[in-house]
Enzyme design. Structure first.
Site, PDB file in Angstrom:
ATOM      1  N   ARG A  47      39.924  30.575  31.420  1.00  0.00           N
ATOM      2  CA  ARG A  47      40.220  31.632  32.383  1.00  0.00           C
ATOM      3  C   ARG A  47      39.284  31.500  33.584  1.00  0.00           C
ATOM      4  NH1 ARG A  47      35.970  33.385  31.893  1.00  0.00           N
ATOM      5  NH2 ARG A  47      36.331  34.757  33.666  1.00  0.00           N
ATOM      6  N   GLY A  48      39.489  32.354  34.577  1.00  0.00           N
ATOM      7  CA  GLY A  48      38.696  32.261  35.804  1.00  0.00           C
ATOM      8  C   GLY A  48      39.455  31.390  36.795  1.00  0.00           C
ATOM      9  N   ALA A  49      39.563  31.865  38.041  1.00  0.00           N
ATOM     10  CA  ALA A  49      40.469  31.226  38.997  1.00  0.00           C
ATOM     11  C   ALA A  49      40.244  29.723  39.191  1.00  0.00           C
ATOM     12  CB  ALA A  49      40.405  31.978  40.326  1.00  0.00           C
ATOM     13  N   GLN A  94      35.065  40.165  29.574  1.00  0.00           N
ATOM     14  CA  GLN A  94      34.525  38.888  30.066  1.00  0.00           C
ATOM     15  C   GLN A  94      33.015  38.953  30.252  1.00  0.00           C
ATOM     16  OE1 GLN A  94      37.368  40.252  31.094  1.00  0.00           O
ATOM     17  NE2 GLN A  94      38.859  38.752  31.760  1.00  0.00           N
ATOM     18  N   ARG A 149      50.059  32.489  35.197  1.00  0.00           N
ATOM     19  CA  ARG A 149      49.268  33.642  35.667  1.00  0.00           C
ATOM     20  C   ARG A 149      49.505  33.816  37.172  1.00  0.00           C
ATOM     21  NH1 ARG A 149      43.480  34.610  33.349  1.00  0.00           N
ATOM     22  NH2 ARG A 149      44.174  36.731  33.821  1.00  0.00           N
ATOM     23  N   ASN A 195      40.151  40.653  42.550  1.00  0.00           N
ATOM     24  CA  ASN A 195      39.244  40.239  41.468  1.00  0.00           C
ATOM     25  C   ASN A 195      39.519  41.151  40.270  1.00  0.00           C
ATOM     26  OD1 ASN A 195      37.154  38.467  40.513  1.00  0.00           O
ATOM     27  ND2 ASN A 195      35.774  40.214  40.533  1.00  0.00           N
ATOM     28  N   LYS A 196      38.831  40.881  39.197  1.00  0.00           N
ATOM     29  CA  LYS A 196      39.042  41.607  37.947  1.00  0.00           C
ATOM     30  C   LYS A 196      39.069  43.116  38.186  1.00  0.00           C
ATOM     31  CE  LYS A 196      39.753  40.125  34.838  1.00  0.00           C
ATOM     32  NZ  LYS A 196      41.187  39.969  34.454  1.00  0.00           N
ATOM     33  N   ASP A 220      39.790  35.971  42.580  1.00  0.00           N
ATOM     34  CA  ASP A 220      40.975  35.203  42.189  1.00  0.00           C
ATOM     35  C   ASP A 220      41.836  34.824  43.377  1.00  0.00           C
ATOM     36  OD1 ASP A 220      40.136  37.047  39.854  1.00  0.00           O
ATOM     37  OD2 ASP A 220      41.177  35.321  38.998  1.00  0.00           O
TER      38      ASP A 220
HETATM   39  O1  MRU Z   1      41.482  37.345  33.875  1.00  0.00           O
HETATM   40  P1  MRU Z   1      40.385  36.364  34.152  1.00  0.00           P
HETATM   41  O2  MRU Z   1      39.298  36.385  33.136  1.00  0.00           O
HETATM   42  O3  MRU Z   1      40.910  34.969  34.433  1.00  0.00           O
HETATM   43  O4  MRU Z   1      39.763  36.890  35.515  1.00  0.00           O
HETATM   44  C1  MRU Z   1      38.660  36.236  36.055  1.00  0.00           C
HETATM   45  C2  MRU Z   1      38.097  36.910  37.235  1.00  0.00           C
HETATM   46  O5  MRU Z   1      38.581  37.921  37.698  1.00  0.00           O
HETATM   47  C3  MRU Z   1      36.947  36.233  37.902  1.00  0.00           C
HETATM   48  O6  MRU Z   1      36.049  37.151  38.425  1.00  0.00           O
HETATM   49  C4  MRU Z   1      37.522  35.379  39.040  1.00  0.00           C
HETATM   50  O7  MRU Z   1      38.495  34.511  38.548  1.00  0.00           O
HETATM   51  C5  MRU Z   1      36.483  34.603  39.711  1.00  0.00           C
HETATM   52  S1  MRU Z   1      35.991  33.251  38.707  1.00  0.00           S
HETATM   53  C6  MRU Z   1      34.935  32.305  39.559  1.00  0.00           C
END
Ligand code: MRU
Length: 361
Positions: A53-55, A206, A94, A256-257, A246
């Site tokens: 996960r994470g962009a 997370q 996603r 973002n999250k 993201d």
């Molecule tokens: O749903 P996720 O865990 O993929 O979401 C991740 C986030 O929101 C992170 O903060 C974002 O991707 C930045 S990662 C460098």
């Protein structure tokens, strides 16, 4: 990232050159599990179900997904249609992180002129590896730019410098170093006295991955429930906020999250600098603004209604938190308007929202 004395990335091409391996983040921080992915379908599941996960990490995974699809396409009569189906499959995993689209488009542009599947395999492999290597180098550079901000703040205030972060924008979210965490790692390495407030980040928590990364790097941290940030900011126990993202729209609105927006509001109200760290691959110049235009992923309500953890027998368990009739909503992201953001820490420098269009093109 150093994990128990060994250097790891969150995702890599294995020695056999036909399998992609990932650190399966569903088991962190309890168990360190490496999952092999052997075809595009397995990669799509890993992205959708958040084994990774994470962009930026999602982008790299999508790039490797295209390579795995090319390997499979070799055995198909119509390899071109197979690749197009694989593209749609990966794109459907996603919706919010623009890195997914960016990486897939980059791979498909690279093979536009290819006439044979063997050529496609060669080029997609190289492109996916380049994307991974570039993201690592980019994050290291973000660390160096962010370090300047931390240094300045550390000189002004009393020690330790308290940094709040939301979700995990660390090595696990970006292949290595992280975006929001890269400046923290760089500052800690230089001996700056700092402490990190780690938002728990319900419902997927997370924060447990961020906390685990802090532990691996011996960085002092404290996990806080998501609602705590505002109180800490009012009490002047937060010197700066750094988050990842993201997708950033052309005007600097930041997806973002879920919960990031509330932190930005609290930071603004308390005059606390609020920084967003991102690689160029997370910038989406096609979207003029983000608040109304960035697609927000809605995930299963089971993620809200149940919680996962280890029981006293060391077994991973899922526990029901609410009644059988309970209704829930699970918006995975929110959008923070550009006006609440102090600056963007990128691999090309630190910018104001209005500078992004010119600097990140
Ligand atoms: O749903 P996720 O865990 O993929 O979401 C991740 C986030 O929101 C992170 O903060 C974002 O991707 C930045 S990662 C460098």
């Amino acid at each position: 990232m150093n994990i128990n004395g060994k250097d790891y990335r969150a995702i890599w091409l294995s020695a056999d050159q036909v399998t992609v391996e990932i650190i399966d983040q569903r088991y962190l921080p309890f168990d360190f599990v490496v999952e092999p992915l052997r075809n595009v379908n397995e990669m799509a599941i890993a992205i959708k179900d958040m084994h990774l996960r994470g962009a930026p990490c999602i982008g790299v995974a999508a790039g490797f997904g295209v390579y795995l699809a090319a390997l499979e396409a070799q055995k198909k009569e119509d390899w071109q249609s197979f690749l197009n189906q694989a593209k749609d499959l990966l794109l459907s995993t996603r919706p919010t992180a623009i890195n997914l689209h960016w990486a897939i488009n980059r791979c498909f542009s690279a093979i536009e002129e290819c006439h044979s599947i063997n050529e496609v395999i060669k080029i997609t492999k190289k492109t996916a590896q380049n994307i991974a290597d570039e993201e690592v180098a980019t994050c290291a550079q973000i660390g160096q730019y962010g370090l300047q901000i931390i240094k300045e703040l550390a000189q002004k205030g009393s020690a330790p410098l308290n940094i709040l972060t939301h979700c995990n924008a660390g090595a696990m979210a970006t292949v290595d170093h992280g975006t929001a965490t890269a400046p923290i790692y760089a500052a800690f390495e230089q001996g700056i006295n700092l402490h990190v407030w780690v938002d728990e980040t319900r419902p997927r928590n997370q924060g447990k991955i961020t906390a685990w990364e802090m532990e691996q790097n011996n960085i002092p941290y404290t996990i806080i429930p998501d609602n705590t940030g505002g109180y800490l900011m009012m009490k002047q126990k937060v010197d700066m906020v750094i988050v990842g993202t993201d997708r950033v729209a052309a005007n600097g609105d930041v997806a973002n999250k879920i919960g990031t927006y509330l932190k930005a509001l609290a930071a603004h109200d308390n005059n606390i600098p609020f920084y967003v760290a991102l690689p160029s691959s997370t910038y989406d110049p096609q979207l003029p603004e983000g608040v109304h235009s960035i697609p927000i992923e809605e995930r299963s309500t089971q993620e809200v209604l149940f919680i996962e953890g280890k029981d006293q027998n060391n077994q991973l368990k899922s526990l029901q938190l609410f009644s059988n009739q309970a209704k829930a909503a699970n918006y995975a992201f929110d959008v923070t308007p550009a006006r609440l953001i102090t600056g963007f820490i990128t691999e090309k420098g630190i910018f104001k929202p209005e500078e992004l269009k010119e600097k990140l093109k």
